[in-house]
Design a protein around this motif. Structure first.
Motif, short mmCIF file in Angstrom:
data_model
loop_
_atom_site.label_atom_id
_atom_site.label_comp_id
_atom_site.label_asym_id
_atom_site.label_seq_id
_atom_site.Cartn_x
_atom_site.Cartn_y
_atom_site.Cartn_z
N UNK A 57 42.65 41.73 -1.43
CA UNK A 57 42.66 42.80 -2.18
C UNK A 57 41.40 43.81 -1.76
N UNK A 58 40.32 43.33 -1.71
CA UNK A 58 39.33 44.34 -1.35
C UNK A 58 39.50 44.92 -0.04
N UNK A 59 40.19 44.34 0.85
CA UNK A 59 40.66 45.02 2.47
C UNK A 59 41.83 45.71 2.32
N UNK A 60 42.54 45.86 1.23
CA UNK A 60 43.79 46.29 1.30
C UNK A 60 44.10 47.80 0.44
N UNK A 61 42.83 48.05 0.10
CA UNK A 61 42.92 49.36 -0.71
C UNK A 61 43.30 50.70 0.00
N UNK A 62 43.37 51.72 -0.43
CA UNK A 62 43.82 53.01 0.26
C UNK A 62 42.98 53.27 1.29
N UNK A 63 41.49 53.34 0.85
CA UNK A 63 40.64 53.93 1.80
C UNK A 63 40.06 52.61 2.48
N UNK A 64 39.67 52.95 3.82
CA UNK A 64 38.96 52.14 4.88
C UNK A 64 37.77 51.60 4.12
N UNK A 65 37.59 49.91 3.95
CA UNK A 65 36.28 49.64 3.30
C UNK A 65 35.11 49.72 3.99
N UNK A 66 33.99 49.84 3.77
CA UNK A 66 32.70 49.92 4.32
C UNK A 66 32.44 48.71 5.26
N UNK A 67 31.71 48.72 6.28
CA UNK A 67 31.42 47.51 6.83
C UNK A 67 30.72 46.66 5.81
N UNK A 68 29.92 46.73 4.90
CA UNK A 68 29.29 46.04 4.07
C UNK A 68 30.48 45.24 3.28
#
Length: 382
Positions: A15-26
């Motif tokens: 879920x943290x990786x599938x949001x509308x915005x690209x996740x930060x490297x961290x």
């Protein structure tokens, strides 16, 4: 329950990786780490766990939790060299942390290698375990690992009995730390019981094995408790009954011993200042390869006691003494009264067989019965 927890963790990570915005490297690294740790909980998913944890470390090489989790994946697969590398990378790239130090201590002692490298690994493992307790003195796992490392030093590197006393101190600290967390660990009590048994603190050994059995009804704990009690009953009985020798026979056995020889009563009253003690060997107690080797002896006054010899091989001792004939002189003995419940008997302990000189045997002393340092996983768990 484990599968449900793993599934929930994987779902949260995805879920943290599938949001509308690209996740930060961290964020991406943390999610991969969480997913990898969750997959590692599921049998047969080791390759996927390794892949996710490696991805997390590629994104953030200074991620100690990911290095530790990756090391544990390799460890569970039996790949100790790669596990060691992971824990060492964590320490090199992320700085000192108690978890990596503790894990490295354990994996160093698990690596299969020749005797010289094994001795070096166990010494290094002990040092890492000490460092872990310095960094986090509240974590019971650090103290438990330190106790196991002291046990390993005793068996692998032939250290003196003091190492086992240090193991008991570490186990006591671990037990106290577990209690503060409202937890009890049967493995801790099993290992503490074994250390106490080797030190002939049979009351503590019996208590520890019984506690382990209460926490987790494992047959091994009950069997070890029975063994301890049976041994104490046997030794106390032999000493109390004077090995069932008639008074006349006992007088004959002690007749050739010098009147000025050191006696058991001197050590009861004076302790180590009493010097050495002379005794007739009555029997070699049959207890296979258990530590220590135990002889039943009597002094010139006909007082019986158990003679415990550390760092010795029972078979070699049995070759060098002749029961009812051999007289020994024990240098630097340590006296103690063994007491368990209503049972009690006097015991003399020596740290090395070379501290015992012999007359009426196959050698002038028992030095040749010294045991090679050796390790058994049954004697000290990681």
């Amino acid at each position: 329950r484990k599968q449900r927890a793993a599934a929930q963790a994987i779902a949260c990570a995805e879920s943290a990786l599938s949001g509308p915005e690209k996740p930060s490297a961290s964020t991406h690294s943390s999610a991969c780490c969480a997913k990898g740790r969750a997959l590692a909980m599921l049998p047969g998913h080791e390759a996927q766990a390794e892949e996710q944890l490696s991805k997390a470390l590629k994104l953030n090489p200074q991620f100690a939790a990911a290095w530790n989790a990756l090391g544990e994946v390799y460890w569970n697969q039996g790949n100790y060299p790669l596990a060691r590398n992971s824990f060492e990378q964590s320490l090199e790239l992320c700085g000192p942390n108690a978890t990596s130090l503790r894990n490295l201590s354990m994996v160093l002692r698990a690596i299969q290698c020749d005797d010289i490298e094994k001795g070096s690994n166990f010494a290094a493992g002990l040092q890492k375990a000490k460092e872990a307790t310095v960094l986090d003195a509240d974590d019971p796992q650090n103290w438990e690992t330190l106790g196991n490392a002291y046990m390993g030093e005793f068996f692998v590197n032939g250290k003196r009995v003091d190492e086992l006393n240090k193991a008991l101190i570490a186990y006591a600290r671990a037990d106290g730390a577990y209690e503060k967390l409202g937890k009890r660990n049967p493995t801790l009590h099993m290992n503490r019981g074994k250390a106490a048994m080797f030190l002939e603190d049979y009351a503590l050994a019996l208590k520890s094995f019984r506690t382990a059995s209460e926490i987790c009804a494992t047959p091994a704990a009950g069997e070890l408790a029975d063994r301890v009690l049976e041994l104490v009953q046997r030794l106390a009985g032999l000493v109390e009954r004077k090995s069932d020798l008639k008074a006349k026979r006992l007088k004959e056995l002690t007749a050739g011993m010098p009147d000025n020889a050191g006696r058991l009563e001197h050590f009861r009253s004076q302790g180590p200042r009493a010097g050495s003690i002379a005794a007739k060997v009555i029997s070699v107690v049959d207890r296979k390869d258990d530590i220590p080797v135990i002889l039943i002896c009597c002094d010139v006054a006909g007082d019986f006691f158990a003679l415990s010899i550390y760092n010795a091989e029972r078979a070699k001792v049995a070759e060098l003494v002749v029961p009812l004939q051999t007289t020994v002189e024990i240098k630097g003995p340590h006296y103690r009264q063994i007491t368990v419940d209503e049972l009690a008997y006097p015991c003399i302990r020596v740290a090395h067989p070379g501290d015992i000189s012999v007359s009426g045997g196959a050698a002038s002393d028992l030095g040749s019965a010294a045991a090679r340092p050796s390790f058994s996983s049954e004697k000290a768990a990681g």
